[in-house]
Design an enzyme around this catalytic site. Structure first.
Site, PDB file in Angstrom:
ATOM      1  N   PHE A 153       0.916  -0.985  -0.212  1.00  0.00           N
ATOM      2  CA  PHE A 153      -0.035   0.265   0.044  1.00  0.00           C
ATOM      3  C   PHE A 153       0.916   1.099  -0.087  1.00  0.00           C
ATOM      4  CE2 PHE A 153      -2.489  -3.630   1.988  1.00  0.00           C
ATOM      5  CZ  PHE A 153      -3.587  -3.295   1.467  1.00  0.00           C
ATOM      6  N   GLU A 156       4.232   5.837  -4.483  1.00  0.00           N
ATOM      7  CA  GLU A 156       5.608   6.499  -4.950  1.00  0.00           C
ATOM      8  C   GLU A 156       5.947   7.743  -4.336  1.00  0.00           C
ATOM      9  OE1 GLU A 156       6.256   6.225  -9.138  1.00  0.00           O
ATOM     10  OE2 GLU A 156       5.304   4.255  -9.230  1.00  0.00           O
ATOM     11  N   CYS A 264      -0.690   2.910 -11.071  1.00  0.00           N
ATOM     12  CA  CYS A 264      -1.542   1.847 -10.255  1.00  0.00           C
ATOM     13  C   CYS A 264      -3.050   2.440 -10.437  1.00  0.00           C
ATOM     14  CB  CYS A 264      -1.227   2.140  -8.683  1.00  0.00           C
ATOM     15  SG  CYS A 264       0.368   1.449  -8.480  1.00  0.00           S
ATOM     16  N   LYS A 325       3.231  12.773 -10.271  1.00  0.00           N
ATOM     17  CA  LYS A 325       3.189  13.497  -9.054  1.00  0.00           C
ATOM     18  C   LYS A 325       4.554  13.927  -8.589  1.00  0.00           C
ATOM     19  CE  LYS A 325       2.999  10.516  -5.504  1.00  0.00           C
ATOM     20  NZ  LYS A 325       2.558   9.396  -4.427  1.00  0.00           N
TER      21      LYS A 325
HETATM   22  C1  UGA Z   1      -1.163   4.302  -5.146  1.00  0.00           C
HETATM   23  C2  UGA Z   1      -1.675   4.079  -3.731  1.00  0.00           C
HETATM   24  O1  UGA Z   1      -1.928   5.558  -3.051  1.00  0.00           O
HETATM   25  C3  UGA Z   1      -0.923   3.422  -3.133  1.00  0.00           C
HETATM   26  O2  UGA Z   1      -1.544   2.939  -1.696  1.00  0.00           O
HETATM   27  C4  UGA Z   1      -0.517   2.012  -3.651  1.00  0.00           C
HETATM   28  O3  UGA Z   1       0.303   1.152  -3.036  1.00  0.00           O
HETATM   29  C5  UGA Z   1       0.017   2.172  -4.925  1.00  0.00           C
HETATM   30  O4  UGA Z   1      -0.856   3.148  -5.652  1.00  0.00           O
HETATM   31  C6  UGA Z   1      -0.012   0.835  -5.788  1.00  0.00           C
HETATM   32  O5  UGA Z   1      -1.183   0.339  -5.894  1.00  0.00           O
HETATM   33  O6  UGA Z   1       1.129   0.436  -5.843  1.00  0.00           O
HETATM   34  P1  UGA Z   1       0.768   6.016  -6.228  1.00  0.00           P
HETATM   35  O7  UGA Z   1       0.152   5.531  -7.669  1.00  0.00           O
HETATM   36  O8  UGA Z   1       2.265   6.017  -5.901  1.00  0.00           O
HETATM   37  O9  UGA Z   1      -0.084   5.255  -4.976  1.00  0.00           O
HETATM   38  O10 UGA Z   1       0.343   7.594  -6.052  1.00  0.00           O
HETATM   39  P2  UGA Z   1      -0.941   8.261  -5.075  1.00  0.00           P
HETATM   40  O11 UGA Z   1      -0.108   8.960  -4.235  1.00  0.00           O
HETATM   41  O12 UGA Z   1      -1.936   7.563  -4.795  1.00  0.00           O
HETATM   42  O13 UGA Z   1      -1.283   9.297  -6.552  1.00  0.00           O
HETATM   43  C7  UGA Z   1      -1.865   8.841  -7.600  1.00  0.00           C
HETATM   44  C8  UGA Z   1      -2.272  10.127  -8.343  1.00  0.00           C
HETATM   45  O14 UGA Z   1      -3.589  10.680  -7.880  1.00  0.00           O
HETATM   46  C9  UGA Z   1      -1.219  11.050  -8.567  1.00  0.00           C
HETATM   47  O15 UGA Z   1      -1.238  11.337 -10.093  1.00  0.00           O
HETATM   48  C10 UGA Z   1      -1.918  12.261  -7.683  1.00  0.00           C
HETATM   49  O16 UGA Z   1      -1.399  13.402  -8.229  1.00  0.00           O
HETATM   50  C11 UGA Z   1      -3.431  12.046  -7.904  1.00  0.00           C
HETATM   51  N1  UGA Z   1      -4.137  12.613  -6.781  1.00  0.00           N
HETATM   52  C12 UGA Z   1      -3.946  12.274  -5.409  1.00  0.00           C
HETATM   53  C13 UGA Z   1      -4.917  13.737  -7.061  1.00  0.00           C
HETATM   54  O17 UGA Z   1      -5.244  14.058  -8.056  1.00  0.00           O
HETATM   55  N2  UGA Z   1      -5.695  14.074  -5.665  1.00  0.00           N
HETATM   56  C14 UGA Z   1      -5.495  13.927  -4.795  1.00  0.00           C
HETATM   57  O18 UGA Z   1      -6.187  14.328  -3.745  1.00  0.00           O
HETATM   58  C15 UGA Z   1      -4.429  12.935  -4.362  1.00  0.00           C
END
Ligand code: UGA
Length: 477
Positions: A153, A156, A264, A325
């Protein structure tokens, strides 16, 4: 405990380095000999904050090693983690890599050891996992072994923290009649101060998928609601802040913007829609989450276009941020790439900045017409408008008033809602953002028509603009 981690990508390398830091004896293996030799030399092949230090520390104290897989190594392991890719590169699943790894490794695993799948697997494959492993053992003339799922979980950019301080550890049992596997993993995770949840493998796989789908749903909710805020003149920031004080809702993953990217969330939402259709289950919510997310990218281009005073095919756009991100150099399903392609297809000159040199290089390879620069000021120089696509902290320390002097236009679309709209309009920008509405430029600062800086349409990205010193960025011609 002797641990082998098969696959040294984002998930596998973080797992190996963190487990070594917790005191285990860990070997990372990978099918790519180049990756193994650079890791043995303490060179980490991607950017993840803190990871290079952790790898160096593990190697230096002799608890972390990297080598090609071998029967001797697998025989000496108490736990073998598999963390290999399961994407087909086309928005779908592939299980051939994990299957090939199982075929190579499973015959040599000791009877009292455990195989642990850390990769995110499609549900159908989870249902077959026990049978697949048992058949490989039968063919090798060996008895059954424990097989568990242990979904990760980690995010990155914050992966080390998330690994070391998990909210929960989920163990999914595929086969473990004597609980050898669960007991071994309790020892592996003894340092994690978190509840250990033991459940069937399918439940663990769907818990992992469900967590990502729910996070994606929150983001798409915020994005859809931002459109209503725009229509009624409300601020999504105030609306979400007020909502977040309700402890049943919370404030995380409700940041409106250009939507989610990465390897993801987008993949798992799309795949859930496809998988559900293939088994005859209707999932309209996930289909909407997907659609809202992808529409965001073209909406940004449309709203950016309305901030530019000239046709897109004669304009120059500064694209601020390339990675999906901040704090990563990962470009997988990054909104920036879709947006850059849309703009370039319409004839715009796009100059992109990102602090990650490796991301800039790969983006230029993927989109040859894209120009990239090492400083945001260089991208803004001569631009008709700018679009923020990744919320890198560097954006907050730009001298925006000075940057405006070097721009040809004054439009900025804040695709991540990171800048203060009132401050930007006071500084002379026409500012727009999802759920924040258009803020016209302060007329006292904005330059009257006809006196704007004139820049050649074919204004080149000069060597200085790409240089390492922001002070060397040339003024617009
Ligand atoms: C995601 C999950 O958050 C992790 O818990 C999981 O382990 C991982 O996938 C996986 O399956 O390996 P990740 O893809 O690294 O993690 O990044 P996130 O922090 O979840 O962000 C994903 C996207 O959502 C980014 O483009 C971010 O900019 C966007 N985001 C995030 C938003 O647009 N709004 C938000 O409020 C939060």
């Amino acid at each position: 405990m002797n641990i082998t981690v098969v696959g040294q990508g984002y998930v596998g390398l973080v797992t190996a380095a963190c487990l070594a830091d917790w005191g285990h004896q860990v070997t990372g293996v990978d099918s790519d000999p180049g990756r193994i030799s650079s890791l043995a030399g303490k060179q980490v092949p991607f950017h993840e904050p803190g990871l290079a230090d952790l790898v160096a520390r593990g190697v230096d104290v002799g608890r972390l090693a990297f080598e090609r897989s071998s029967a001797t190594l697998i025989e000496s392991s108490d736990v073998v983690f598999l963390a290999v890719g399961t994407h087909d590169g086309n928005g779908g699943w592939q299980t051939s890599t994990v299957l090939a790894c199982l075929q190579e490794i499973v015959p040599d695993v000791r009877d009292d050891a455990v195989v642990v799948i850390r990769s995110t697997l499609p549900p159908e494959f989870v249902g077959q996992l026990d049978e697949v492993v048992s058949e490989i053992r039968r063919q090798a003339g060996r008895g059954p072994i424990a097989v568990l799922m242990n979904p990760e979980f980690t995010r990155e950019g914050a992966a080390i923290h998330d690994f070391m301080h998990p909210d929960r550890v989920v163990l999914g049992v595929s086969r473990d009649p004597d609980e050898i596997g669960v007991e071994l993993l309790r020892v592996v995770y003894a340092r994690a101060e978190a509840p250990v949840l033991v459940m069937p493998a399918m439940d663990a796989a769907l818990a992992k998928l469900g967590s990502n789908l729910f996070l994606a749903t929150k983001i798409s909710f915020a994005n859809e609601y931002a459109s209503l805020c725009d229509r009624f003149g409300a601020s999504i920031d105030n609306v979400v802040t007020a909502m977040s004080y309700d402890t049943r809702i919370g404030g995380q993953f409700l940041r409106a913007g250009v939507g989610f990217g990465g390897s993801c969330l987008p993949h798992q939402v799309t795949m859930t829609v496809r998988t559900a259709a293939s088994v005859g289950v209707s999932v309209p919510l996930m289909a909407a989450v997907d659609e809202i997310n992808h529409r965001r990218r073209s909406e940004l281009v449309e709203r950016l276009e309305s901030l530019v005073d000239r046709p897109l095919d004669r304009s120059r756009i500064a694209l601020l941020g390339l990675t999906f991100k901040p704090h990563t150099d990962d470009l997988r399903d990054a909104p920036s790439l879709t947006i850059a392609r849309h703009l370039i297809d319409q004839g715009a000159t796009v100059v992109a900045w990102d602090p990650m040199a490796s991301a800039r290089d790969r983006a230029s390879e993927m989109i040859p017409q894209l120009r990239t620069v090492a400083h945001p000021e260089a991208a803004l120089n001569g631009a008709d408008a700018a679009a923020i696509v990744t919320e890198w902290p560097e954006l907050r320390s730009i001298d925006w008033a000075a940057a405006l002097e070097t721009m040809r236009g004054n439009g900025i679309f804040d695709g991540r809602n990171v800048l203060d709209p009132n401050a930007m309009s006071a500084a002379g920008y026409r500012y727009d953002g999802f759920g924040r509405g258009l803020h016209e430029a302060n007329p006292a600062v904005s330059r009257p028509a006809g006196t704007q800086t004139i820049v050649h349409d074919e204004w080149p990205v000069t060597a200085e603009a790409e240089g390492s010193d922001p002070a060397s960025v040339p003024a617009a011609l």
